[in-house]
Design a protein around this motif. Structure first.
Motif, mmCIF file in Angstrom:
data_model
loop_
_atom_site.group_PDB
_atom_site.id
_atom_site.type_symbol
_atom_site.label_atom_id
_atom_site.label_comp_id
_atom_site.label_asym_id
_atom_site.label_seq_id
_atom_site.Cartn_x
_atom_site.Cartn_y
_atom_site.Cartn_z
ATOM 1 N N ILE A 152 0.866 -1.189 0.000
ATOM 2 C CA ILE A 152 0.000 0.000 0.000
ATOM 3 C C ILE A 152 0.901 1.237 0.000
ATOM 4 O O ILE A 152 1.926 1.252 0.671
ATOM 5 N N SER A 153 0.534 2.268 -0.740
ATOM 6 C CA SER A 153 1.405 3.437 -0.872
ATOM 7 C C SER A 153 1.665 4.051 0.497
ATOM 8 O O SER A 153 0.801 4.055 1.359
ATOM 9 N N TYR A 154 2.886 4.595 0.684
ATOM 10 C CA TYR A 154 3.218 5.063 2.026
ATOM 11 C C TYR A 154 2.397 6.274 2.429
ATOM 12 O O TYR A 154 2.151 6.509 3.601
ATOM 13 N N ARG A 155 1.933 7.052 1.444
ATOM 14 C CA ARG A 155 1.103 8.210 1.797
ATOM 15 C C ARG A 155 -0.202 7.744 2.445
ATOM 16 O O ARG A 155 -0.631 8.253 3.465
ATOM 17 N N LEU A 156 -0.803 6.732 1.807
ATOM 18 C CA LEU A 156 -2.055 6.204 2.325
ATOM 19 C C LEU A 156 -1.821 5.548 3.693
ATOM 20 O O LEU A 156 -2.575 5.749 4.640
ATOM 21 N N SER A 157 -0.731 4.766 3.777
ATOM 22 C CA SER A 157 -0.402 4.102 5.045
ATOM 23 C C SER A 157 -0.261 5.133 6.152
ATOM 24 O O SER A 157 -0.749 4.957 7.268
ATOM 25 N N TYR A 158 0.429 6.234 5.826
ATOM 26 C CA TYR A 158 0.666 7.249 6.849
ATOM 27 C C TYR A 158 -0.625 7.936 7.254
ATOM 28 O O TYR A 158 -0.829 8.273 8.414
ATOM 29 N N ALA A 159 -1.492 8.131 6.257
ATOM 30 C CA ALA A 159 -2.778 8.776 6.559
ATOM 31 C C ALA A 159 -3.533 7.946 7.587
ATOM 32 O O ALA A 159 -4.084 8.469 8.551
ATOM 33 N N VAL A 160 -3.506 6.610 7.398
ATOM 34 C CA VAL A 160 -4.197 5.727 8.340
ATOM 35 C C VAL A 160 -3.570 5.834 9.727
ATOM 36 O O VAL A 160 -4.254 6.017 10.733
ATOM 37 N N SER A 161 -2.240 5.783 9.771
ATOM 38 C CA SER A 161 -1.619 5.721 11.092
ATOM 39 C C SER A 161 -1.722 7.077 11.793
ATOM 40 O O SER A 161 -1.859 7.152 13.005
ATOM 41 N N ILE A 162 -1.686 8.166 11.043
ATOM 42 C CA ILE A 162 -1.782 9.473 11.689
ATOM 43 C C ILE A 162 -3.197 9.698 12.221
ATOM 44 O O ILE A 162 -3.402 10.361 13.238
ATOM 45 N N ALA A 163 -4.174 9.090 11.539
ATOM 46 C CA ALA A 163 -5.539 9.176 12.040
ATOM 47 C C ALA A 163 -5.613 8.502 13.412
ATOM 48 O O ALA A 163 -6.156 9.058 14.361
ATOM 49 N N PHE A 164 -5.001 7.312 13.513
ATOM 50 C CA PHE A 164 -4.956 6.608 14.800
ATOM 51 C C PHE A 164 -4.280 7.463 15.859
ATOM 52 O O PHE A 164 -4.738 7.579 16.979
ATOM 53 N N ARG A 165 -3.171 8.094 15.448
ATOM 54 C CA ARG A 165 -2.379 8.878 16.365
ATOM 55 C C ARG A 165 -3.181 10.051 16.923
ATOM 56 O O ARG A 165 -3.014 10.455 18.059
ATOM 57 N N TYR A 166 -4.080 10.625 16.097
ATOM 58 C CA TYR A 166 -4.791 11.816 16.536
ATOM 59 C C TYR A 166 -6.144 11.538 17.173
ATOM 60 O O TYR A 166 -6.759 12.453 17.715
ATOM 61 N N ILE A 167 -6.598 10.277 17.134
ATOM 62 C CA ILE A 167 -7.891 9.973 17.749
ATOM 63 C C ILE A 167 -7.956 10.432 19.213
ATOM 64 O O ILE A 167 -8.869 11.152 19.589
ATOM 65 N N PRO A 168 -6.957 10.088 20.043
ATOM 66 C CA PRO A 168 -7.053 10.524 21.442
ATOM 67 C C PRO A 168 -7.090 12.045 21.592
ATOM 68 O O PRO A 168 -7.799 12.579 22.450
ATOM 69 N N GLU A 169 -6.353 12.769 20.724
ATOM 70 C CA GLU A 169 -6.329 14.223 20.839
ATOM 71 C C GLU A 169 -7.688 14.815 20.489
ATOM 72 O O GLU A 169 -8.167 15.736 21.149
ATOM 73 N N VAL A 170 -8.292 14.269 19.438
ATOM 74 C CA VAL A 170 -9.604 14.775 19.040
ATOM 75 C C VAL A 170 -10.629 14.439 20.129
ATOM 76 O O VAL A 170 -11.498 15.241 20.445
ATOM 77 N N GLN A 171 -10.464 13.265 20.742
ATOM 78 C CA GLN A 171 -11.366 12.900 21.849
ATOM 79 C C GLN A 171 -11.241 13.901 22.997
ATOM 80 O O GLN A 171 -12.233 14.307 23.588
ATOM 81 N N ARG A 172 -9.992 14.292 23.299
ATOM 82 C CA ARG A 172 -9.761 15.248 24.379
ATOM 83 C C ARG A 172 -10.417 16.589 24.038
ATOM 84 O O ARG A 172 -11.067 17.202 24.868
ATOM 85 N N ASP A 173 -10.235 17.025 22.778
ATOM 86 C CA ASP A 173 -10.878 18.262 22.327
ATOM 87 C C ASP A 173 -12.385 18.168 22.500
ATOM 88 O O ASP A 173 -13.029 19.090 22.972
ATOM 89 N N PHE A 174 -12.917 17.021 22.085
ATOM 90 C CA PHE A 174 -14.359 16.831 22.152
ATOM 91 C C PHE A 174 -14.848 17.003 23.585
ATOM 92 O O PHE A 174 -15.826 17.685 23.856
#
Lengths: 276, 575
Positions: A152-174
């Motif tokens: 899978i292209s690394y851009r797409l792979s990174y998009a997936v992993s960065i989404a995971f990385r930011y889930i807790p931050e967005v939860q905190r914002d929420f």
């Protein structure tokens, strides 16, 4: 809170030590085998094997109780739906009809239907452990590297992993935004009428979207400034090379898929038929 | 003399954002040589951040606009020097310590730039370790970034740009999110990188006194998109140009100016510790004696407005309590600052007072009524809490509707809403903007709208989390003065802050939190003249304290107190 979420659980087990890419490949091969076959014997074998793997990963059932209950609930729903839509699917597949109950409107239960639905349930349960194990035993940082490794292209792979990385931050914002808006008087509990509640939820979502967009702008600037996307490929700090254990795991799963295909010729089709 | 090729050179450079009517940068001429350390100062909107974007390449690649004149970096013309190529020459460290991380662990984040240039893993590990050692974060390589303190995060960000053998280090407000002591050690680390690794360092910072804790070669003062001054720190400090352009002059400079010490006779004035204050003892003491503190510590007899009784708080899912045994009371009209290290429990305390977090052990009383178990909604009518990021509070498009939101939720009649919103907008100086879309306001105005949305509910206590973070001196002053007028009308204002100057200049009482406990509750001037407190709570002593020690004053805090009162009088009577 962390335990309710589906995420990495750190343990020392041989499954944790496999590379993320191996676990992803194993999961894909495994689910291919379980999805295409309806051979009960193979499914039971897969189920036993995956339960053993789950045990070996040292992850406890109660750590994933929530998500497991969630999946099983859907499994039940699925089974009910199959029966409602076509109670004769089993009979059509196996070419015989052994009635177990009387008729109510168009519904009656046959051994064939029961057997068919048991097979479906087995498929589900045999796939759940490897799927969960991939998510629970792969370091989040290795996630992108593993996706990239299987092509899978690394851009797409990174998009997936960065989404995971930011889930807790967005939860905190929420949480912060929800508290601030509640202080201003909005009520999102059941005490409020549904139309009002929807409006109130919008009052939380709008600022959340804007603050998330701010984050996205900042992070994409940083990624640009640090050279993300300048080459067709990239290397990975956390990427790991395959070891013997990885090779063996993949080979075993390859053999499993082979057996699945071989069983097609033995059974003359995808279904194992005990009713003949 | 050997002429060295400049590393950055702006020639008649102007820039206008596509969305703006006027140019943001006008006719910039600036030369920076390799190995220099310069600090760019200027109020908000002066163009200093835009200048930084031009250097690191975000302009023109991310932000569009019209460029005239030339800019060359490391001998290359900027137009043909892509953002990617620049990343091997320039490393930018942003002020927001949280938004610049991509990796999950420290090591991974440091490695990010190397991964993108396809450095093989083996070589990468070595270079990551080297960069980590340079900034002293090598002991935390496998830690997750969110576990780190503010200072450690900044070190990680620095290592992340140092892995490429860059020549220029660009810092965008490195001190903005750090507590005073951590800020001081960050400046020391930057100086070390500058000295030992011979990097060119560009700092953008308006906390000049803190930036000057290490030597700086030149200060570039900007305002209205132009360079106003480009001089050595000592020369600039001797003029009045900083104050004229809304940059806070260091306290010791102000004191010397008040005492009519002629700064021209001093050779260097950029470091307080290098000035021999004994030589000006006479002048300073004359000023000191002429400005006796007027004591108006009115003994308050009325019952307290807010009482906290042995509050303990532990976040769900964690074991360590974040607040331990907090007891304190306050009265109507007080102006209180809460200070302490990052993670000491300041924000949690504010959230417990405002009902955002439910207190399970201990009692919160307001006007002698137990409100511990009240809902957030009804607590908000007594205690208003203003978040640090105003954008997290806005859900309406128009200023009026945003301020009216809380009232409409409480079913006030439209006439009442109109009357109360207009009243609040007038108090906040936002009445002319009542029909504006919020998105068209400046950051400072947005902060005011955020305060107005809370104030309209008429709470008797107003709590603000870092109200001046990311704002320049002028806007901070305006905001704090505004809060002060609220206290004279009887509202109690509590601010959480890292800014020691604002704490001493505006608030009347400081609560120092350390490890979840209140370790001091006294006058701000007493906090900053108590070395033990300063050390424990990661604060920084005031340079005035050093002067008081140098002059052997019996009560060091008296000097700070007289200084504050003097400045307040000056502010009241106009310049």
């Amino acid at each position: 809170m962390a335990n309710e979420m589906l995420g990495f659980i750190e343990r020392d087990s041989f499954i944790h030590r496999l590379t993320g890419a191996t676990k992803l490949i194993v999961f894909i091969l495994w689910s291919t085998a379980a999805m295409i076959t309806y051979d009960t014997r193979l499914l039971v074998f897969l189920l036993i094997l995956s339960s053993i793997l789950f045990f070996l990963s040292k992850i406890k059932l109660n750590e994933i109780a929530f998500i497991l209950a969630f999946i099983l609930f859907f499994l039940l729903l699925n089974n009910i739906a199959i029966f409602i839509f076509d109670p004769n699917q089993g009979a059509k597949i196996y070419g015989s009809e052994t009635r177990l109950t009387g008729t109510w409107w168009r519904y009656y239960l046959t051994s064939e239907q029961l057997f068919y639905q048991i097979n479906i349930t087995l498929k589900y349960i045999a796939v759940i452990p490897p799927a969960l194990l991939f998510i629970l035993t792969t370091q989040p940082s290795e996630f992108a590297a593993s996706l990239n490794k299987i092509g899978i292209s690394y851009r797409l792979s990174y998009a997936v992993s960065i989404a995971f990385r930011y889930i807790p931050e967005v939860q905190r914002d929420f949480k912060t935004i929800a508290q601030a808006q509640q202080a201003r008087g909005i009520d999102i509990s059941r005490n409020e009428k549904i139309t009002k509640r929807v409006k109130n939820v919008v009052a939380i979502i709008v600022p959340l979207i804007f603050s998330t967009l701010e984050r996205i702008e900042a992070i994409s600037n940083v990624m640009d400034m640090r050279g993300f996307g300048q080459h067709k490929k990239r290397t990975w700090y956390v990427g790991r090379n395959f070891k013997w254990a990885d090779m063996i795991a993949i080979a075993v799963c390859g053999v499993l898929v082979g057996i699945t295909v071989w069983l097609f010729t033995v059974n003359e089709g995808r279904f194992y038929n005990p009713f003949h | 003399m050997i002429s060295v090729q400049p590393i950055i050179q702006f020639d008649n450079f102007s820039f206008q954002y596509t969305s703006q009517q006027k140019p943001t940068l006008k006719n910039i001429n600036l030369v920076i040589h390799p190995g220099e350390k310069v600090c760019i100062v200027g109020p908000s909107g002066s163009g200093k951040s835009t200048l930084a974007h031009c250097i690191n390449g975000l302009i023109p690649e991310r932000y569009n606009g019209e460029i005239s004149g030339t800019l060359s970096i490391a001998g290359k013309v900027a137009d043909s020097f892509s953002l990617f190529d620049r990343s091997s020459v320039i490393g930018t460290v942003l002020q927001d310590t949280d938004s610049q991380f991509i990796g999950i662990t420290v090591a991974e984040d440091i490695a990010f730039a190397l991964e993108n240039t396809m450095i093989p893993q083996r070589e990468m590990k070595g270079r990551v370790l080297d960069a980590a050692i340079q900034v002293g974060i090598e002991g935390h390589l496998q830690h997750q970034i969110f576990e780190l303190s503010g200072g450690q995060k900044q070190r990680t960000a620095m290592a992340g740009v140092l892995v490429n053998d860059i020549e220029i280090l660009l810092f965008d407000e490195p001190l903005a999110n750090l507590d005073p002591a951590t800020g001081k050690s960050a400046m020391a680390l930057i100086e070390q990188l500058h000295q030992q690794n011979n990097k060119t360092v560009i700092l953008i910072e308006h906390r000049l006194e803190d930036a000057l804790s290490q030597s700086i070669d030149r200060i570039i003062l900007m305002n209205h998109g132009e360079i106003i001054a480009d001089m050595k720190p000592s020369e600039l400090l001797k003029t009045n140009m900083l104050a004229e352009n809304d940059i806070r002059e260091p306290l010791y400079i102000r004191l010397l100016k008040y005492a009519n010490v002629s700064l021209q006779q001093l050779e260097k004035v950029d470091k307080a510790e290098e000035i021999i204050f004994q030589n000006y003892r006479e002048e300073i003491l004359a000023w000191y004696k002429a400005n006796v503190t007027t004591i108006h510590d009115k003994k308050i007899l009325e019952p307290p407005l807010l009482t906290l009784e042995s509050i303990h708080y532990t976040y769900p899912g964690t074991k360590e309590p974040i607040l331990k045994n907090i007891d304190f009371t306050c009265n109507a009209g007080e102006f209180i600052s809460i200070v302490g290290t990052n993670g000491a429990g300041k924000s949690t305390l504010a959230k417990c007072i405002s009902g955002f977090e439910k207190v399970k052990k201990g009692v919160v009383r307001i006007n002698n009524e137990d409100v511990t178990n009240e809902s957030i909604k009804s607590r908000a009518e007594k205690v208003g809490y203003v978040l640090q990021n105003p954008n997290q509070m806005f859900s309406q498009t128009k200023v009026f509707d945003e301020v009216a939101f809380g009232l409409r939720q409480r079913y006030f009649s439209e006439e009442m809403v109109m009357e109360m919103v207009h009243g609040t907008l007038k108090v906040c100086g936002l009445y002319p903007f009542r029909n504006w879309p919020i998105s068209a306001l400046s950051y400072g105005q947005k902060r005011r709208v955020a305060i107005a949305t809370i104030l309209v509910l008429n709470p008797s206590i107003l709590i603000l989390d870092e109200p001046t973070a990311g704002q320049d001196y002028k806007h901070s002053k305006e905001l704090m003065t505004f809060l002060q007028t609220l206290t004279t009308q009887g509202t109690t204002v509590i601010v959480i802050t890292h800014d020691m100057h604002l704490m001493t200049e505006y608030t009347n009482r400081s609560i120092v939190i350390h490890g979840g406990e209140v370790i001091a509750d006294c006058k701000p001037s007493q906090v900053l003249t108590n070395p033990e407190l300063v050390r424990m709570a990661n604060l920084k002593e005031s340079s005035l304290y050093e002067i008081a020690l140098a002059l052997d004053l019996a009560e060091p805090f008296e000097l700070v107190e007289r200084f504050i009162q003097f400045e307040r009088r000056v502010a009241l009577n106009g310049k």
